[in-house]
Design a protein around this motif. Structure first.
Motif, PDB file in Angstrom:
ATOM      1  N   ALA A 139       0.814  -1.214   0.000  1.00  0.00           N
ATOM      2  CA  ALA A 139       0.000   0.000   0.000  1.00  0.00           C
ATOM      3  C   ALA A 139       0.849   1.266   0.000  1.00  0.00           C
ATOM      4  CB  ALA A 139      -0.925   0.014   1.218  1.00  0.00           C
ATOM      5  N   ARG A 140       2.176   1.107   0.089  1.00  0.00           N
ATOM      6  CA  ARG A 140       3.112   2.237   0.089  1.00  0.00           C
ATOM      7  C   ARG A 140       4.168   2.012  -0.989  1.00  0.00           C
ATOM      8  NH1 ARG A 140       1.061   1.480   4.963  1.00  0.00           N
ATOM      9  NH2 ARG A 140       0.841   3.234   6.410  1.00  0.00           N
ATOM     10  N   PRO A 141       3.786   2.069  -2.254  1.00  0.00           N
ATOM     11  CA  PRO A 141       4.731   1.763  -3.335  1.00  0.00           C
ATOM     12  C   PRO A 141       5.948   2.673  -3.367  1.00  0.00           C
ATOM     13  CG  PRO A 141       2.711   2.755  -4.206  1.00  0.00           C
ATOM     14  CD  PRO A 141       2.450   2.410  -2.769  1.00  0.00           C
ATOM     15  N   HIS A 142       5.850   3.855  -2.746  1.00  0.00           N
ATOM     16  CA  HIS A 142       7.000   4.756  -2.733  1.00  0.00           C
ATOM     17  C   HIS A 142       8.142   4.209  -1.877  1.00  0.00           C
ATOM     18  CE1 HIS A 142       4.491   5.815   0.746  1.00  0.00           C
ATOM     19  NE2 HIS A 142       5.607   6.210   1.343  1.00  0.00           N
ATOM     20  N   LEU A 143       7.854   3.188  -1.035  1.00  0.00           N
ATOM     21  CA  LEU A 143       8.904   2.577  -0.229  1.00  0.00           C
ATOM     22  C   LEU A 143       9.643   1.476  -0.983  1.00  0.00           C
ATOM     23  CD1 LEU A 143       7.094   2.206   3.230  1.00  0.00           C
ATOM     24  CD2 LEU A 143       8.645   4.036   2.493  1.00  0.00           C
ATOM     25  N   LEU A 144       9.076   1.023  -2.091  1.00  0.00           N
ATOM     26  CA  LEU A 144       9.653  -0.097  -2.830  1.00  0.00           C
ATOM     27  C   LEU A 144      10.755   0.366  -3.781  1.00  0.00           C
ATOM     28  CD1 LEU A 144       6.321  -1.929  -3.717  1.00  0.00           C
ATOM     29  CD2 LEU A 144       8.116  -2.826  -2.217  1.00  0.00           C
ATOM     30  N   ARG A 145      11.642  -0.568  -4.108  1.00  0.00           N
ATOM     31  CA  ARG A 145      12.650  -0.303  -5.112  1.00  0.00           C
ATOM     32  C   ARG A 145      11.975  -0.129  -6.475  1.00  0.00           C
ATOM     33  NH1 ARG A 145      17.486  -4.574  -4.510  1.00  0.00           N
ATOM     34  NH2 ARG A 145      17.748  -3.765  -6.630  1.00  0.00           N
ATOM     35  N   PRO A 146      12.568   0.664  -7.363  1.00  0.00           N
ATOM     36  CA  PRO A 146      11.936   0.944  -8.660  1.00  0.00           C
ATOM     37  C   PRO A 146      11.713  -0.293  -9.526  1.00  0.00           C
ATOM     38  CG  PRO A 146      13.705   2.510  -8.207  1.00  0.00           C
ATOM     39  CD  PRO A 146      13.793   1.448  -7.155  1.00  0.00           C
ATOM     40  N   ASP A 147      12.549  -1.345  -9.337  1.00  0.00           N
ATOM     41  CA  ASP A 147      12.432  -2.527 -10.190  1.00  0.00           C
ATOM     42  C   ASP A 147      11.430  -3.548  -9.667  1.00  0.00           C
ATOM     43  OD1 ASP A 147      14.032  -2.957  -8.036  1.00  0.00           O
ATOM     44  OD2 ASP A 147      15.651  -3.979  -9.109  1.00  0.00           O
ATOM     45  N   VAL A 148      10.668  -3.229  -8.629  1.00  0.00           N
ATOM     46  CA  VAL A 148       9.619  -4.120  -8.117  1.00  0.00           C
ATOM     47  C   VAL A 148       8.299  -3.721  -8.773  1.00  0.00           C
ATOM     48  CG1 VAL A 148       8.393  -4.942  -6.081  1.00  0.00           C
ATOM     49  CG2 VAL A 148      10.822  -4.396  -5.924  1.00  0.00           C
ATOM     50  N   ASP A 149       7.776  -4.597  -9.624  1.00  0.00           N
ATOM     51  CA  ASP A 149       6.563  -4.268 -10.360  1.00  0.00           C
ATOM     52  C   ASP A 149       5.320  -4.836  -9.664  1.00  0.00           C
ATOM     53  OD1 ASP A 149       6.568  -7.001 -10.936  1.00  0.00           O
ATOM     54  OD2 ASP A 149       7.483  -6.717 -12.901  1.00  0.00           O
ATOM     55  N   ASP A 150       4.155  -4.521 -10.213  1.00  0.00           N
ATOM     56  CA  ASP A 150       2.887  -4.949  -9.616  1.00  0.00           C
ATOM     57  C   ASP A 150       2.749  -6.471  -9.595  1.00  0.00           C
ATOM     58  OD1 ASP A 150       2.178  -2.336  -9.202  1.00  0.00           O
ATOM     59  OD2 ASP A 150       0.993  -2.155 -11.045  1.00  0.00           O
ATOM     60  N   LEU A 151       3.250  -7.137 -10.637  1.00  0.00           N
ATOM     61  CA  LEU A 151       3.163  -8.593 -10.693  1.00  0.00           C
ATOM     62  C   LEU A 151       3.928  -9.224  -9.547  1.00  0.00           C
ATOM     63  CD1 LEU A 151       2.266 -11.171 -12.116  1.00  0.00           C
ATOM     64  CD2 LEU A 151       4.305 -10.989 -13.576  1.00  0.00           C
ATOM     65  N   GLU A 152       5.110  -8.692  -9.265  1.00  0.00           N
ATOM     66  CA  GLU A 152       5.900  -9.231  -8.164  1.00  0.00           C
ATOM     67  C   GLU A 152       5.242  -8.950  -6.817  1.00  0.00           C
ATOM     68  OE1 GLU A 152      10.564  -9.492  -6.757  1.00  0.00           O
ATOM     69  OE2 GLU A 152       9.980  -8.155  -8.378  1.00  0.00           O
ATOM     70  N   ILE A 153       4.619  -7.789  -6.687  1.00  0.00           N
ATOM     71  CA  ILE A 153       3.909  -7.455  -5.451  1.00  0.00           C
ATOM     72  C   ILE A 153       2.813  -8.482  -5.183  1.00  0.00           C
ATOM     73  CG2 ILE A 153       2.343  -5.798  -4.389  1.00  0.00           C
ATOM     74  CD1 ILE A 153       3.935  -3.570  -5.732  1.00  0.00           C
ATOM     75  N   GLN A 154       2.058  -8.839  -6.212  1.00  0.00           N
ATOM     76  CA  GLN A 154       0.976  -9.811  -6.045  1.00  0.00           C
ATOM     77  C   GLN A 154       1.516 -11.207  -5.760  1.00  0.00           C
ATOM     78  OE1 GLN A 154      -2.253  -9.083  -5.762  1.00  0.00           O
ATOM     79  NE2 GLN A 154      -1.563  -6.949  -5.915  1.00  0.00           N
ATOM     80  N   ARG A 155       2.617 -11.571  -6.383  1.00  0.00           N
ATOM     81  CA  ARG A 155       3.205 -12.883  -6.137  1.00  0.00           C
ATOM     82  C   ARG A 155       3.681 -13.018  -4.695  1.00  0.00           C
ATOM     83  NH1 ARG A 155       6.895 -13.680 -11.632  1.00  0.00           N
ATOM     84  NH2 ARG A 155       5.220 -14.464 -12.978  1.00  0.00           N
ATOM     85  N   ILE A 156       4.326 -11.978  -4.198  1.00  0.00           N
ATOM     86  CA  ILE A 156       4.800 -12.026  -2.819  1.00  0.00           C
ATOM     87  C   ILE A 156       3.627 -11.987  -1.846  1.00  0.00           C
ATOM     88  CG2 ILE A 156       6.220 -10.854  -1.084  1.00  0.00           C
ATOM     89  CD1 ILE A 156       8.006  -9.903  -3.317  1.00  0.00           C
ATOM     90  N   LEU A 157       2.573 -11.281  -2.213  1.00  0.00           N
ATOM     91  CA  LEU A 157       1.385 -11.266  -1.367  1.00  0.00           C
ATOM     92  C   LEU A 157       0.833 -12.674  -1.206  1.00  0.00           C
ATOM     93  CD1 LEU A 157      -0.688  -9.610   0.190  1.00  0.00           C
ATOM     94  CD2 LEU A 157      -1.952  -9.301  -1.947  1.00  0.00           C
ATOM     95  N   ARG A 158       0.798 -13.426  -2.295  1.00  0.00           N
ATOM     96  CA  ARG A 158       0.326 -14.815  -2.215  1.00  0.00           C
ATOM     97  C   ARG A 158       1.286 -15.671  -1.389  1.00  0.00           C
ATOM     98  NH1 ARG A 158      -1.057 -13.798  -7.684  1.00  0.00           N
ATOM     99  NH2 ARG A 158       0.881 -14.761  -8.400  1.00  0.00           N
ATOM    100  N   ALA A 159       2.589 -15.418  -1.529  1.00  0.00           N
ATOM    101  CA  ALA A 159       3.580 -16.221  -0.803  1.00  0.00           C
ATOM    102  C   ALA A 159       3.540 -15.965   0.696  1.00  0.00           C
ATOM    103  CB  ALA A 159       4.983 -15.932  -1.336  1.00  0.00           C
ATOM    104  N   THR A 160       3.147 -14.750   1.095  1.00  0.00           N
ATOM    105  CA  THR A 160       3.121 -14.416   2.519  1.00  0.00           C
ATOM    106  C   THR A 160       1.745 -14.555   3.151  1.00  0.00           C
ATOM    107  OG1 THR A 160       2.795 -12.066   1.986  1.00  0.00           O
ATOM    108  CG2 THR A 160       5.063 -12.806   2.329  1.00  0.00           C
ATOM    109  N   THR A 161       0.738 -14.869   2.362  1.00  0.00           N
ATOM    110  CA  THR A 161      -0.604 -15.034   2.910  1.00  0.00           C
ATOM    111  C   THR A 161      -0.727 -16.391   3.589  1.00  0.00           C
ATOM    112  OG1 THR A 161      -1.594 -13.629   1.202  1.00  0.00           O
ATOM    113  CG2 THR A 161      -3.064 -15.126   2.379  1.00  0.00           C
ATOM    114  N   PRO A 162      -1.021 -16.412   4.876  1.00  0.00           N
ATOM    115  CA  PRO A 162      -1.117 -17.702   5.576  1.00  0.00           C
ATOM    116  C   PRO A 162      -2.340 -18.477   5.133  1.00  0.00           C
ATOM    117  CG  PRO A 162      -1.876 -15.926   6.992  1.00  0.00           C
ATOM    118  CD  PRO A 162      -1.328 -15.277   5.749  1.00  0.00           C
ATOM    119  N   ASN A 163      -2.200 -19.770   5.083  1.00  0.00           N
ATOM    120  CA  ASN A 163      -3.356 -20.612   4.769  1.00  0.00           C
ATOM    121  C   ASN A 163      -4.151 -20.795   6.057  1.00  0.00           C
ATOM    122  OD1 ASN A 163      -5.168 -22.718   4.101  1.00  0.00           O
ATOM    123  ND2 ASN A 163      -3.798 -23.380   2.480  1.00  0.00           N
TER     124      ASN A 163
END
Length: 220
Positions: A139-163
């Motif tokens: 929710a704070r994209p200004h904190l991310l490195r410039p080479d982190v795109d939306d696709l990677e954000i969603q992938r990591i969100l899935r990886a960190t979401t607990p089952n």
């Protein structure tokens, strides 16, 4: 105005806290002096302690891998991220306590159910806080490195979401079969450190970006 800081000190502090927490786990593995004469029996008799140790070690180890993957994608942190990081470290450093309770209670019919449920709840809190951290980062994209795109954000969100289903099932299972649930926690902890779970978190960003660009060039 929300101030921003470099990630270095936050990462160093986090590594130190997680390192201490994972080290404290081994302190509960011991044989009372009165039982040393029955050495091999005592070694085998400690299986609940080994189980609790392995589960917590894998949990903190998986947390450290995920934490490293998240901070590798940050250019800065703000007060909100630092605060949720402190809450995550609080939960992780608390884990040796429920680990000890479960290890001591697994063979005690009156206490093992409560101890295993309490331990599962502690694992769930850690998993939820890790997910909350990445959601706040996303929710704070200004904190991310410039080479982190939306696709990677969603992938990591899935990886960190607990089952949550697995955790809820394991905790409910502890009501009727605490020892089975305890082994279930170990399986969940191992899944945290498997490469298939952390691929998007741990892959070097530069290499991933270069590979993606190469694939795009090939398509065109």
């Amino acid at each position: 105005m929300n101030r921003q800081w470099d990630t270095g000190r936050t990462e160093a502090f986090s590594d130190g806290v997680l390192g201490v927490a994972i080290t404290l786990l081994v302190l509960d593995i011991n044989i009372p002096q009165s039982q040393v004469k029955h050495f091999w029996y005592s070694i085998v008799h400690l299986w609940p302690t080994y189980l609790a140790y392995l589960t917590s070690f894998a949990t903190i180890g998986g947390l450290w891998l995920a934490h490293h993957g998240i901070f590798a994608r940050l250019s800065h942190v703000d007060r909100t991220i630092m605060s949720i990081n402190l809450a995550l470290l609080l939960a992780a450093s608390f884990l040796p306590f429920p680990t000890k309770l479960m290890a001591e209670s697994l063979r005690l019919t009156d206490a093992e159910r409560s101890a295993v449920i309490f331990y599962g709840a502690s694992l769930l809190v850690i998993s939820l806080l890790l997910n909350v951290m990445w959601r706040l980062v996303a929710a704070r994209p200004h904190l991310l490195r410039p080479d982190v795109d939306d696709l990677e954000i969603q992938r990591i969100l899935r990886a960190t979401t607990p089952n949550l289903g697995f955790y809820v099932i394991a905790i409910l299972l502890a009501i009727v079969a605490p020892q089975v649930a305890a082994f279930g926690y170990l399986v969940l902890a191992i899944l945290l450190v498997l490469p298939t779970t952390g691929t998007d978190l741990l892959a070097p960003i530069g290499r991933r970006s270069a590979r993606r660009n190469k694939q795009d060039s090939g398509e065109t």
